[in-house]
Write an enzyme that holds these catalytic residues in place. Structure first.
Site, short mmCIF file in Angstrom:
data_model
loop_
_atom_site.label_atom_id
_atom_site.label_comp_id
_atom_site.label_asym_id
_atom_site.label_seq_id
_atom_site.Cartn_x
_atom_site.Cartn_y
_atom_site.Cartn_z
CB VAL A 168 -0.96 0.00 1.21
CG1 VAL A 168 -1.68 1.34 1.32
CG2 VAL A 168 -1.97 -1.14 1.09
CG ASP A 169 3.52 2.54 3.29
OD1 ASP A 169 2.71 3.46 3.44
OD2 ASP A 169 4.02 1.91 4.22
CB THR A 170 5.11 0.16 -2.80
OG1 THR A 170 5.95 -0.32 -1.75
CG2 THR A 170 5.90 0.23 -4.08
CB ALA A 173 5.24 5.92 -2.93
#
Length: 391
Positions: A168-170, A173
């Site tokens: 999710v972070d990736t 981003a």
């Protein structure tokens, strides 16, 4: 020519993963990224089990190479003054505090755009700047849970399973970097050069990432279900099978691919068998078909089958550990790694991943390692006309 974002300055007030990774992609494209850190530093600096790397942890290196670091205490008058001056000289600002925090620090978009009307201001948060969940704290694994992503991961009948890296972070981003560049192009085309406030929600991004299952549910009410290693087509010949050593995944989803698969496996009987004549028949008799395939796949190694099937035009890949993937000659041919000399004796000369795409010229790259905490504080404060002793 120069890199596409050469000359663009980004004031990066973000921390941990989603925000710094977004600015990392922009830095790879030539942007000057000034990382604003508290006196204790970005906590990502300590995300490692190796004590000697605390302050320059492996995930930090990968997401912050090529940036500059300035230490500012945003709770102090001087810190906020310096931040205002820095933002006034910047094209883009990125922050990932919980909603409302940046405003309480006196660094909200509405105030900043008065001094810098062309500012592109990107806020990244778990649930966005609006809605009843806006104030809920969130990190990657929480959004994996809330978004339904975990409910789709794992084998049929098993419990929910987290994806094995901060997906999710990736993705958030990447989506944030895309949004920032889009807003920058929009500003450059606007006769007035007006800026933009980007409201980036990790929950929203997760659902967009899952569009292949979310859209069918929106359109026809099709409930997504956990399918383990079975491919999106749900074909029984799009799955993972044991071989004589390690598993292999195949993706024969079209009729011609199925026929090529049977030929490569030296199983012409599976082509003429009426139970497996077409896609619907194969789905109806999937257990029988997969049983036949399982027996044949165990006669060779995964790498042998990978070569045989790939040569036959059938998508296939051995299930590799990451260490083996990094040793593939294919990656060396793609220039996927950037060599760095990291200012920590426990690391020294090493490499990190590049952007994942190539340009014919002036493409993504950085030449400098990640900064030590506050490495560029004096340099940047002097440029802003401020004395470091005021800290």
């Amino acid at each position: 020519m120069a890199q596409p974002l050469a000359g663009v300055r980004i004031a990066d007030f973000s921390h941990v993963i989603a925000g710094p990774l977004a600015t990392h992609f922009l830095c790879l494209l030539g942007a000057e990224v000034i990382k604003v850190e508290p006196p204790t530093g970005d906590v990502l600096r300590s995300y490692t089990r190796r004590r000697e790397l605390r302050g320059m942890a492996e995930p930090f290196i990968g997401a912050n190479a090529g940036k500059k670091s300035i230490v500012l205490d945003l709770k102090s008058d001087f810190g906020r003054k310096a931040a205002h001056k820095l933002i006034a000289t910047s094209d883009i600002m990125v922050e990932n505090f919980r909603p409302g925090v940046i405003d309480r620090l006196g660094l909200g978009y509405e105030g900043l755009k008065q001094d810098n009307p062309g500012l592109i201001f990107c806020s990244i948060s778990g649930y966005g700047q609006s809605g009843p969940m806006r104030d809920y704290p969130a990190i990657d694994q929480i959004i994996q849970s809330v978004s339904g992503l975990m409910s789709l991961s794992g084998e049929p009948g098993s419990g929910p399973m987290r994806v094995g890296f901060p997906i999710v972070d990736t993705y958030s981003a990447l989506l944030a970097a895309f949004a920032i560049q889009s807003a920058y192009i929009q500003r450059e085309r606007d006769p007035k050069g007006a800026g933009q406030h980007i409201d980036m929600s990790m929950l929203d991004a997760s659902l967009v990432m899952m569009a292949s299952v979310v859209n069918p549910m929106l359109i026809s009410g099709t409930e997504p279900r956990r399918t383990g290693n079975r491919g999106f087509s749900l074909a029984p010949t799009a799955d993972t099978f044991a071989t004589s050593d390690q598993p292999i995944t195949i993706g024969a989803v079209q009729q011609n691919q199925y026929e090529r698969l049977c030929t490569a496996l030296e199983r012409p009987d599976l082509v003429v068998d009426p139970r497996f004549a077409d896609g619907d028949s194969r789905m109806a008799h999937e257990k029988e078909l997969q049983g036949e395939l399982a027996t044949t796949f165990k006669t060779r190694t995964a790498l042998e089958w990978e070569r045989i099937l790939s040569a036959a035009g059938v998508p296939a890949g051995a299930v590799r550990p990451v260490r083996d993937v990094l040793a593939l000659p294919q990656l060396e041919a793609r220039d996927l790694q950037i060599e760095l000399d990291v200012p920590n004796p426990a690391v020294g000369k090493t490499s990190i991943l590049n952007a994942g795409f190539k340009f014919a010229h002036d493409g993504p790259a950085v030449s400098e390692p990640p900064p030590t905490l506050g490495q560029h504080t004096s340099e940047i404060l002097a440029e802003l006309g401020l004395a470091e002793r005021a800290l």
